[in-house]
Scaffold this active site. Structure first.
Site, PDB file in Angstrom:
ATOM      1  N   CYS A  79       0.810  -1.221   0.000  1.00 45.87           N
ATOM      2  CA  CYS A  79       0.000   0.000   0.000  1.00 45.87           C
ATOM      3  C   CYS A  79       0.844   1.272   0.000  1.00 45.87           C
ATOM      4  O   CYS A  79       0.321   2.358   0.267  1.00 45.87           O
ATOM      5  CB  CYS A  79      -0.934   0.017   1.211  1.00 45.87           C
ATOM      6  N   GLY A  80       2.140   1.148  -0.279  1.00 45.25           N
ATOM      7  CA  GLY A  80       2.993   2.322  -0.289  1.00 45.25           C
ATOM      8  C   GLY A  80       3.990   2.346   0.851  1.00 45.25           C
ATOM      9  O   GLY A  80       4.547   3.404   1.177  1.00 45.25           O
ATOM     10  N   TRP A  83       7.674   3.673   0.005  1.00 42.66           N
ATOM     11  CA  TRP A  83       7.696   5.124  -0.189  1.00 42.66           C
ATOM     12  C   TRP A  83       7.553   5.853   1.139  1.00 42.66           C
ATOM     13  O   TRP A  83       8.293   6.806   1.430  1.00 42.66           O
ATOM     14  CB  TRP A  83       6.571   5.520  -1.146  1.00 42.66           C
ATOM     15  N   HIS A 148       3.216  -4.220   9.569  1.00 39.55           N
ATOM     16  CA  HIS A 148       1.975  -4.530   8.861  1.00 39.55           C
ATOM     17  C   HIS A 148       0.913  -5.042   9.835  1.00 39.55           C
ATOM     18  O   HIS A 148      -0.161  -5.488   9.409  1.00 39.55           O
ATOM     19  CB  HIS A 148       2.206  -5.617   7.808  1.00 39.55           C
ATOM     20  N   ARG A 170      -4.422   2.177   0.327  1.00 38.10           N
ATOM     21  CA  ARG A 170      -4.363   2.296  -1.126  1.00 38.10           C
ATOM     22  C   ARG A 170      -5.643   1.727  -1.729  1.00 38.10           C
ATOM     23  O   ARG A 170      -6.328   0.910  -1.111  1.00 38.10           O
ATOM     24  CB  ARG A 170      -3.142   1.520  -1.634  1.00 38.10           C
ATOM     25  N   SER A 178      -0.879  -5.471  -6.857  1.00 35.47           N
ATOM     26  CA  SER A 178       0.497  -5.357  -6.383  1.00 35.47           C
ATOM     27  C   SER A 178       0.862  -6.532  -5.487  1.00 35.47           C
ATOM     28  O   SER A 178       1.969  -7.082  -5.570  1.00 35.47           O
ATOM     29  CB  SER A 178       0.677  -4.035  -5.636  1.00 35.47           C
ATOM     30  N   ARG A 302       8.070  -2.232  -8.493  1.00 42.94           N
ATOM     31  CA  ARG A 302       7.496  -2.774  -9.722  1.00 42.94           C
ATOM     32  C   ARG A 302       6.923  -1.682 -10.616  1.00 42.94           C
ATOM     33  O   ARG A 302       7.055  -1.732 -11.836  1.00 42.94           O
ATOM     34  CB  ARG A 302       6.410  -3.800  -9.381  1.00 42.94           C
TER      35      ARG A 302
END
Length: 336
Positions: A79-80, A83, A148, A170, A178, A302
């Site tokens: 979900c990011g 980043w 997580h 996300r 993903s 990806r």
């Protein structure tokens, strides 16, 4: 539909038969289902884990002691997370790791995958591990960790203390695609990739690592509404649309807002550019390096595109996920 997948054999400490005897005894009492990458997923406190993940969850719950100044970056997988780790690390450490001369490639992100810079609570051993000692973060205003874990499974100290939680979610459809790609990269050679249809059926039933996805997201959404000073809820798509705004929002939530001088020197924009997918994905460390688990760093880069699901999902799949979103989030005012 299938995808090509890279060769990957989990190291011994990630394999199901290598967990502790205590963990094996507990696993034998839990509901289990066929896994996406390894033999089984096990249900604990309403969520699904691989065997080695479950051992990490137990250890984390038993040993991790949150401090009031800690910051935990939280997400459902894919979900990011990568980043968010890069952004948070750079924001928190911008005084000790200046980005004003990033063209000289001195910043840690040039030589480390973000997952190496921000420890993951349930993926690290908590026994005699110096990364969990306050002294190891002496140069940083806060200890920075990621997880997580669903809210129900967070260590008690993380809930009871004044530590801050940042949750990123996300679009459900992009999350699934993903995750499907990522888990296929982790499957052993002899298994071959999971079909899109098989993975979709399991995801919709909530049977995926750290799933059900909807419960994971909704619990943190509710906490962010009840305790906005403790839980910051972010959406990946909104961050992609206006990253500078959200970098400033993160800094304010962390208690280290940007000064007028920093804003005048375009520090916000420099952080956004340094941590962008385009920049991180082309770095040598993220093309060729590996994490201690054996997972290749490039696996985390990806594409990161918004709306990539359109290249994979049938209209019937889209309709089913939209219906599940409506059912699961009804009354919450949350839209994904």
């Amino acid at each position: 539909m299938s995808i090509s997948h890279q060769s990957y054999t989990p190291p011994k400490y990630l394999q199901e038969d290598e967990v502790s005897q205590e963990c094996k005894d507990l696993l034998s009492t839990l509901p289990k289902e066929k896994g996406w990458a390894e033999p089984h997923l096990y249900n604990y406190q309403g969520f699904w884990y691989l065997a080695w993940q479950f051992q990490g969850v137990l250890e984390c719950q038993k040993y991790f002691q949150a401090q009031d100044t800690d910051i935990l970056l939280i997400s459902s997988p894919k979900c990011g997370t990568t980043w968010l780790k890069a952004l948070a690390f750079t924001i928190i450490n911008r005084n000790s790791h200046s980005i004003s001369n990033d063209h000289e490639q001195k910043h840690p992100l040039f030589y480390n995958n973000p997952h190496k810079l921000v420890p993951h609570l349930e993926l690290e051993s908590h026994i005699n591990n110096p990364i969990f000692e306050p002294s190891s973060f002496s140069s940083s205003p806060s200890r920075l960790f990621a997880t997580h874990l669903p809210y129900i499974s967070l260590p008690k100290s993380a809930k009871a203390s004044s530590c801050k939680l940042v949750y990123i979610c996300r679009d459900t459809k992009d999350t699934f695609i993903s995750l499907w790609h990522f888990m296929n990269n982790l499957r052993s050679n002899h298994l071959g990739p999971n079909s899109l249809e098989e993975a979709f059926e399991m995801f919709c039933r909530g049977v995926s690592i750290f799933g059900p996805f909807w419960d994971h997201v909704l619990d943190y959404w509710k906490e962010s509404k009840e305790r906005p000073n403790k839980v910051l809820f972010l959406k990946y798509e909104e961050m992609r649309e206006d990253p500078n705004f959200h970098v400033k929002r993160l800094a304010e939530f962390f208690g280290v807002p940007f000064s007028l001088e920093e804003e005048g020197s375009r520090v916000v924009e420099k952080i956004t550019n340094l941590c962008s997918f385009e920049n991180l994905s082309k770095l040598v460390v993220n093309k060729d390096g590996k994490l201690p688990s054996g997972v290749e760093n490039k696996t985390f880069f990806r594409g990161g595109e918004v709306g990539d699901w359109k290249n994979y999902l049938s209209p019937e799949m889209v309709e089913q996920l939209n219906r599940l979103n409506e059912e699961k989030f009804r009354g919450s005012r949350l839209e994904l």
